[in-house]
Design a protein around this motif. Structure first.
Motif, PDB file in Angstrom:
ATOM      1  N   ARG A   1      37.277   9.474   7.202  1.00 20.36           N
ATOM      2  CA  ARG A   1      35.943   9.605   6.614  1.00 20.36           C
ATOM      3  C   ARG A   1      36.038   9.645   5.092  1.00 20.36           C
ATOM      4  N   MET A   2      36.106   8.483   4.511  1.00 20.21           N
ATOM      5  CA  MET A   2      36.190   8.430   3.045  1.00 20.21           C
ATOM      6  C   MET A   2      34.804   8.648   2.456  1.00 20.21           C
ATOM      7  N   LEU A   3      34.754   9.513   1.458  1.00 20.98           N
ATOM      8  CA  LEU A   3      33.484   9.721   0.744  1.00 20.98           C
ATOM      9  C   LEU A   3      33.556   9.039  -0.602  1.00 20.98           C
ATOM     10  N   SER A   4      32.410   8.774  -1.191  1.00 21.19           N
ATOM     11  CA  SER A   4      32.399   8.104  -2.489  1.00 21.19           C
ATOM     12  C   SER A   4      31.692   8.968  -3.529  1.00 21.19           C
ATOM     13  N   GLU A   5      31.971   8.680  -4.789  1.00 21.89           N
ATOM     14  CA  GLU A   5      31.310   9.383  -5.899  1.00 21.89           C
ATOM     15  C   GLU A   5      29.987   8.673  -6.159  1.00 21.89           C
ATOM     16  N   SER A   6      29.033   8.957  -5.310  1.00 22.60           N
ATOM     17  CA  SER A   6      27.811   8.155  -5.360  1.00 22.60           C
ATOM     18  C   SER A   6      26.579   9.015  -5.098  1.00 22.60           C
ATOM     19  N   PHE A   7      25.416   8.460  -5.434  1.00 20.90           N
ATOM     20  CA  PHE A   7      24.157   9.165  -5.151  1.00 20.90           C
ATOM     21  C   PHE A   7      23.027   8.164  -4.964  1.00 20.90           C
ATOM     22  N   ASP A   8      22.029   8.621  -4.235  1.00 15.98           N
ATOM     23  CA  ASP A   8      20.732   7.923  -4.205  1.00 15.98           C
ATOM     24  C   ASP A   8      19.711   8.924  -4.706  1.00 15.98           C
ATOM     25  N   LEU A   9      18.792   8.483  -5.562  1.00 17.93           N
ATOM     26  CA  LEU A   9      17.668   9.346  -5.934  1.00 17.93           C
ATOM     27  C   LEU A   9      16.506   8.987  -5.019  1.00 17.93           C
ATOM     28  N   MET A  10      15.947  10.003  -4.379  1.00 15.79           N
ATOM     29  CA  MET A  10      14.859   9.794  -3.417  1.00 15.79           C
ATOM     30  C   MET A  10      13.578  10.453  -3.922  1.00 15.79           C
ATOM     31  N   TYR A  11      12.448   9.931  -3.462  1.00 19.75           N
ATOM     32  CA  TYR A  11      11.173  10.647  -3.610  1.00 19.75           C
ATOM     33  C   TYR A  11      10.572  10.656  -2.208  1.00 19.75           C
ATOM     34  N   GLY A  12      10.566  11.833  -1.572  1.00 21.76           N
ATOM     35  CA  GLY A  12      10.169  11.859  -0.159  1.00 21.76           C
ATOM     36  C   GLY A  12      11.121  10.965   0.632  1.00 21.76           C
ATOM     37  N   SER A  13      10.574   9.958   1.307  1.00 23.36           N
ATOM     38  CA  SER A  13      11.456   9.070   2.071  1.00 23.36           C
ATOM     39  C   SER A  13      11.715   7.749   1.346  1.00 23.36           C
ATOM     40  N   LEU A  14      11.305   7.682   0.082  1.00 20.88           N
ATOM     41  CA  LEU A  14      11.446   6.429  -0.679  1.00 20.88           C
ATOM     42  C   LEU A  14      12.679   6.476  -1.576  1.00 20.88           C
ATOM     43  N   GLU A  15      13.565   5.485  -1.432  1.00 19.25           N
ATOM     44  CA  GLU A  15      14.743   5.420  -2.313  1.00 19.25           C
ATOM     45  C   GLU A  15      14.339   4.792  -3.635  1.00 19.25           C
ATOM     46  N   LEU A  16      14.614   5.514  -4.725  1.00 23.19           N
ATOM     47  CA  LEU A  16      14.237   5.013  -6.054  1.00 23.19           C
ATOM     48  C   LEU A  16      15.418   4.426  -6.799  1.00 23.19           C
TER      49      LEU A  16
END
Ligand code: AMO
Length: 453
Positions: free
Chosen positions: A362-377
């Protein structure tokens, strides 16, 4: 009737002396020239009230038959909404008009005549189908509702540039006709490039990374092209992306930048667009606190606890997020490497993680998603800056080194550690103004069914 209208069709030497917002106390009794299109008209027989709209708003024009030649009065009377006119006239006080003044015409020039009534009203929020509106988009964009949306879009763009310039970023432009894909999941639009196949750029990803070598901190605001096969209210085939990339930082620093940027944008809209917000009846999201951050693994555990069907390693669908998060901004961090593109840096192995399918940990990454509610911004990450690691990752993802030679060769010269993000402008506008359909956050939307206007 129409052939009776006197249309000069030419400005001649007429030029606007004042915009609507400049019609004020300081010009009472002055003769001004105002120019615009008729947003509405009330006909009281020998008196007409015309709302003349320019780029800033409406000016009331009071037209009396006895004060103008019959010809001009009758022509004006028969004009439909959307026709363009120029008026030379005196400014007088008028408590009942929206800006407390009106203009009494002394001379009128009809510049352009609308032949048909538009299928929607300028003032209405519009219950009419979006396709009818999009078919006549230039007229649709004159409606109050969209005028407000696009004035706010303008503030957002200006504030992004302000924020990034103040933080020592350089605005760049990168090629939109490219040779290779960068975003694994998203499909490409192929084009003919002389005698070769090429593609429309899905993202400026590799170029913005390379440019950190020369400029350290760069950003680009430009279209990205995604061959989205689905019909949703949040996907476009051509979207505007705010791409930011910075040397000598990692993804946690970029989350700080993005968090501050969003809060700066919302503060700017709050400061500059109260009139538009009131008119839209929209309250801005509360951004008094920094956005919360939850790791992908914790989120998956939470979803599993609330009996949602999801396995570690799956993408998280908007449907699953809907019940868990309200209208708020938050980051989902540390995504599995398997869900992210080849240029995203992996984290050290998660010690408690179990093997995924026997041989792939299970490799993890140095990453992110910014969300607003269920919407990916937005998505962002620390990037791989070591050539060997990048080549290994490309191989794992089944990508040919040869196809990316133009990119890999740069890494022989010491690419600095760097990180960045891409922020969807239309998605951001949807979140800030609570728009239901992404198509109303762009001028001329492109989707699977629409290539015109
Ligand atoms: P990603 O593919 O997640 O990441 O795109 C970044 C952001 O762009 C917006 N977006 C879209 N908006 C409307 N319609 C679409 N079809 C569409 N596709 C994407 C979303 C999304 O979050 N190179 C990376 C970014 C980076 O790591 O710097 C990338 O393109 O808001």
């Amino acid at each position: 009737m129409e052939d009776k209208i006197i249309v000069e069709n030419e400005l001649g030497d007429w030029r606007r002396t004042h915009y609507s917002f400049q019609i004020s106390d300081s010009v009472i009794n002055n003769v001004v020239t105002v120019i615009g299109w008729i947003s509405s008209k009330r006909d009281h027989g020998n008196v007409l009230f015309v709302q003349l709209r320019d780029r800033f708003g409406d000016i009331q024009i009071l037209v009396k038959r006895k004060e103008l030649s019959e010809n001009i009065f009758d022509s004006l009377k028969s004009l439909k909404e959307h026709s363009s006119i120029a008026i030379k006239g005196k400014v007088v006080e008028q408590k009942n008009s929206s800006n407390e003044f009106e203009v009494i015409p002394e001379d009128i020039r009809i510049l352009s005549v609308s032949n048909k009534p538009a299928p929607f009203l300028t003032q209405s929020i519009s219950s009419i189908g979006i396709d009818t509106r999009l078919d006549l988009r230039a007229i649709d964009l004159r409606r109050n509702h969209l005028q407000n949306v696009f004035k706010i879009r303008n503030t957002i763009l200006n504030s992004i540039r302000e924020y990034l310039n103040d933080n020592y970023f350089v605005e760049v432009n990168t090629p939109k006709m490219i040779a290779t894909a960068t975003e694994g999941g998203a499909a490409l639009f192929p084009i003919f490039y002389y005698d070769r196949e090429a593609f429309l750029a899905q993202s400026p990803q590799l170029y913005k990374e390379q440019l950190t070598m020369a400029f350290e901190n760069v950003f680009e605001i430009a279209p990205i092209f995604r061959a989205e096969p689905s019909r949703t209210n949040r996907h476009l085939s051509e979207a505007m992306s705010v791409d930011v990339e910075k040397a000598y930082v990692d993804y946690t620093d970029m989350m700080d930048y993005l968090d501050n940027l969003i809060r700066y944008i919302i503060q700017s809209v709050n400061d500059k667009n109260q009139i538009e917000l009131d008119s839209l009846g929209t309250e801005l999201p509360n951004v008094s606190k920094p956005f919360s951050r939850i790791t992908y693994s914790t989120l998956v555990e939470n979803l599993q606890k609330s009996h949602k069907y999801i396995r570690w390693g799956d993408d998280i669908s908007p449907k699953l997020l809907k019940d868990l998060f309200g209208d708020e901004f938050y980051f989902i961090t540390d995504w599995p490497s398997s869900t992210k593109p080849f240029y995203v840096k992996s984290k050290k192995m998660d010690p408690i993680a179990e093997p995924n399918n026997g041989d792939d940990p299970r490799m993890l990454s140095e990453s992110f998603d910014l969300m607003y509610g269920s919407l990916e911004l937005s998505s962002g990450s620390t990037r791989i800056n070591n050539k060997g690691d990048l080549m290994d990752n490309m191989k794992k993802k089944g990508l040919s080194h040869k196809a990316f030679d133009y990119h890999l060769r740069v890494f022989d010269y010491g690419v600095p550690p760097h990180a960045g993000f891409g922020l969807g402008l239309e998605r951001l506008l949807m979140a800030i103004l609570k728009l239901d359909n992404i198509r109303d956050a762009t001028f001329y939307p492109r989707d699977i069914d629409r290539l015109t206007p």
